[in-house]
Design a protein around this motif. Sequence first.
Motif, PDB file in Angstrom:
ATOM      1  N   ASN A 179       0.861  -1.180   0.000  1.00 18.80           N
ATOM      2  CA  ASN A 179       0.000   0.000   0.000  1.00 18.80           C
ATOM      3  C   ASN A 179       0.901   1.235   0.000  1.00 18.80           C
ATOM      4  OD1 ASN A 179       0.854   0.430   2.682  1.00 18.80           O
ATOM      5  ND2 ASN A 179      -0.953  -0.537   3.553  1.00 18.80           N
ATOM      6  N   PRO A 180       0.361   2.412  -0.266  1.00 15.05           N
ATOM      7  CA  PRO A 180       1.198   3.616  -0.324  1.00 15.05           C
ATOM      8  C   PRO A 180       1.972   3.881   0.967  1.00 15.05           C
ATOM      9  CG  PRO A 180      -0.903   4.042  -1.388  1.00 15.05           C
ATOM     10  CD  PRO A 180      -1.026   2.694  -0.740  1.00 15.05           C
ATOM     11  N   ALA A 181       1.369   3.587   2.116  1.00 14.39           N
ATOM     12  CA  ALA A 181       2.064   3.815   3.387  1.00 14.39           C
ATOM     13  C   ALA A 181       3.278   2.899   3.509  1.00 14.39           C
ATOM     14  CB  ALA A 181       1.111   3.593   4.556  1.00 14.39           C
ATOM     15  N   GLY A 182       3.140   1.648   3.071  1.00 14.66           N
ATOM     16  CA  GLY A 182       4.267   0.717   3.114  1.00 14.66           C
ATOM     17  C   GLY A 182       5.423   1.205   2.263  1.00 14.66           C
ATOM     18  N   LEU A 183       5.105   1.690   1.064  1.00 12.08           N
ATOM     19  CA  LEU A 183       6.155   2.218   0.190  1.00 12.08           C
ATOM     20  C   LEU A 183       6.763   3.484   0.780  1.00 12.08           C
ATOM     21  CD1 LEU A 183       7.806   2.231  -2.370  1.00 12.08           C
ATOM     22  CD2 LEU A 183       5.878   3.298  -3.566  1.00 12.08           C
ATOM     23  N   LYS A 229      -7.779   3.793   1.188  1.00 13.79           N
ATOM     24  CA  LYS A 229      -8.471   4.831   1.935  1.00 13.79           C
ATOM     25  C   LYS A 229      -8.028   6.207   1.430  1.00 13.79           C
ATOM     26  CE  LYS A 229      -8.590   1.869   6.046  1.00 13.79           C
ATOM     27  NZ  LYS A 229      -8.165   1.701   7.460  1.00 13.79           N
ATOM     28  N   PRO A 230      -8.781   7.253   1.740  1.00 15.67           N
ATOM     29  CA  PRO A 230      -8.371   8.602   1.316  1.00 15.67           C
ATOM     30  C   PRO A 230      -6.948   8.948   1.739  1.00 15.67           C
ATOM     31  CG  PRO A 230     -10.621   8.650   2.119  1.00 15.67           C
ATOM     32  CD  PRO A 230     -10.109   7.267   2.386  1.00 15.67           C
ATOM     33  N   ARG A 231      -6.560   8.500   2.933  1.00 14.19           N
ATOM     34  CA  ARG A 231      -5.195   8.758   3.403  1.00 14.19           C
ATOM     35  C   ARG A 231      -4.174   8.068   2.504  1.00 14.19           C
ATOM     36  NH1 ARG A 231      -1.327  11.907   5.218  1.00 14.19           N
ATOM     37  NH2 ARG A 231       0.189  10.859   6.564  1.00 14.19           N
ATOM     38  N   ASP A 232      -4.496   6.852   2.027  1.00 15.14           N
ATOM     39  CA  ASP A 232      -3.607   6.137   1.112  1.00 15.14           C
ATOM     40  C   ASP A 232      -3.403   6.937  -0.173  1.00 15.14           C
ATOM     41  OD1 ASP A 232      -3.195   3.722   2.620  1.00 15.14           O
ATOM     42  OD2 ASP A 232      -5.238   3.141   2.128  1.00 15.14           O
ATOM     43  N   LEU A 233      -4.498   7.470  -0.699  1.00 20.08           N
ATOM     44  CA  LEU A 233      -4.426   8.229  -1.951  1.00 20.08           C
ATOM     45  C   LEU A 233      -3.635   9.521  -1.769  1.00 20.08           C
ATOM     46  CD1 LEU A 233      -8.105   7.692  -3.161  1.00 20.08           C
ATOM     47  CD2 LEU A 233      -6.036   6.577  -4.017  1.00 20.08           C
ATOM     48  N   LYS A 237      -0.256  10.343  -3.844  1.00 18.43           N
ATOM     49  CA  LYS A 237      -0.085  11.587  -4.605  1.00 18.43           C
ATOM     50  C   LYS A 237       1.237  12.261  -4.254  1.00 18.43           C
ATOM     51  CE  LYS A 237      -2.364  16.011  -5.574  1.00 18.43           C
ATOM     52  NZ  LYS A 237      -3.541  16.882  -5.270  1.00 18.43           N
ATOM     53  N   SER A 238       1.557  12.275  -2.972  1.00 16.83           N
ATOM     54  CA  SER A 238       2.808  12.888  -2.524  1.00 16.83           C
ATOM     55  C   SER A 238       4.018  12.128  -3.069  1.00 16.83           C
ATOM     56  CB  SER A 238       2.847  12.919  -0.995  1.00 16.83           C
ATOM     57  OG  SER A 238       4.076  13.420  -0.523  1.00 16.83           O
ATOM     58  N   LEU A 239       3.959  10.800  -3.015  1.00 16.22           N
ATOM     59  CA  LEU A 239       5.078   9.987  -3.499  1.00 16.22           C
ATOM     60  C   LEU A 239       5.262  10.127  -5.009  1.00 16.22           C
ATOM     61  CD1 LEU A 239       4.612   6.674  -1.458  1.00 16.22           C
ATOM     62  CD2 LEU A 239       6.534   8.255  -1.281  1.00 16.22           C
ATOM     63  N   LEU A 240       4.154  10.142  -5.739  1.00 15.38           N
ATOM     64  CA  LEU A 240       4.234  10.235  -7.198  1.00 15.38           C
ATOM     65  C   LEU A 240       4.823  11.567  -7.651  1.00 15.38           C
ATOM     66  CD1 LEU A 240       0.843   8.549  -8.175  1.00 15.38           C
ATOM     67  CD2 LEU A 240       3.142   7.679  -8.675  1.00 15.38           C
ATOM     68  N   SER A 241       4.705  12.579  -6.808  1.00 11.64           N
ATOM     69  CA  SER A 241       5.262  13.893  -7.156  1.00 11.64           C
ATOM     70  C   SER A 241       6.744  14.004  -6.792  1.00 11.64           C
ATOM     71  CB  SER A 241       4.483  14.999  -6.440  1.00 11.64           C
ATOM     72  OG  SER A 241       4.680  14.931  -5.034  1.00 11.64           O
TER      73      SER A 241
END
Length: 290
Positions: A179-183, A229-233, A237-241
């Motif tokens: 998930n995004p938090a794990g990455l 979850k919204p927090r994941d998204l 978004k932050s990581l992709l930038s």
Amino acid sequence: MRENDAKAFVRVWKVMEMCYKILGEGKLVTQRELFYKLLSDSPKYFSCQRHVNQTIQDVVSLLRCTRQSLGIMASSRGALIGRLVLHEPEEEHIDCSILGPSGHAITGDLNQLSRLNLSSDARYLIVVEKRLAEDRLYNQIPCILITAKGYPDIATRFILHRLSQTFPNMPIFALVDWNPAGLSILCTYKYGSISMGLESYRYACNVKWLGLRGDDLQLIPQSAFQELKPRDLQIAKSLLSSKFLQDTHRAELTRMVETGTRAEIEALYCHGFDFLGKFIARKIVQGDYI
């Protein structure tokens, strides 16, 4: 000067004044302890923990120093377990392979961590997002396990960096949720934390992503997947930038967002409680990491 800017300016001097007192007394305090002291002495300027945290970061940037050199000790949730012996001068050694499932708690005192002599016959360093000590993984794979039980604090990053410097030929692998938090956790170990200012890259390590990754999802039953979850998204978004995110990591993150799903490491236990060790061993032997 605007009122908020004026207050921020005063906060810097208040924190430096307090740090001068702390150093003069030869003490170390946590950011939380410092907050309560400043709240008592200067409530007009320090009404919440955020004010203290931000001001400490400003002071670190201004003086180009570390928190530890200001007398501010890291709060640590981290722990170590596995094929590692810790030797502290004039203290009994600690064999991390014979400890209970909670492992050895990592102190927040970076000076104490820097004094440790480290010895190990491990071949791998494995960073885990959560506690996996109950698997006694290090009995199956000659490794050292380290965890911050979530987002890594400075102390956990410091000792991981020390281990990487002491054992430069020992590869570091990360096992995090898909998930995004794990990455994000993996990237904090690998690149540092933007919120740490000048300290951001000080303890960065060459961490390889072992799992969970997209290729591992075939091992997880459909019922175990969860919606992002919204927090994941927001994290995604932050990581992709970020300009630091490598292409293979970006591809994994994009897949998470496109599918709208996430999966946890624990989902692998559907194959039995001894499966995780086999899973990790197979991926290491096959060089299945990025």
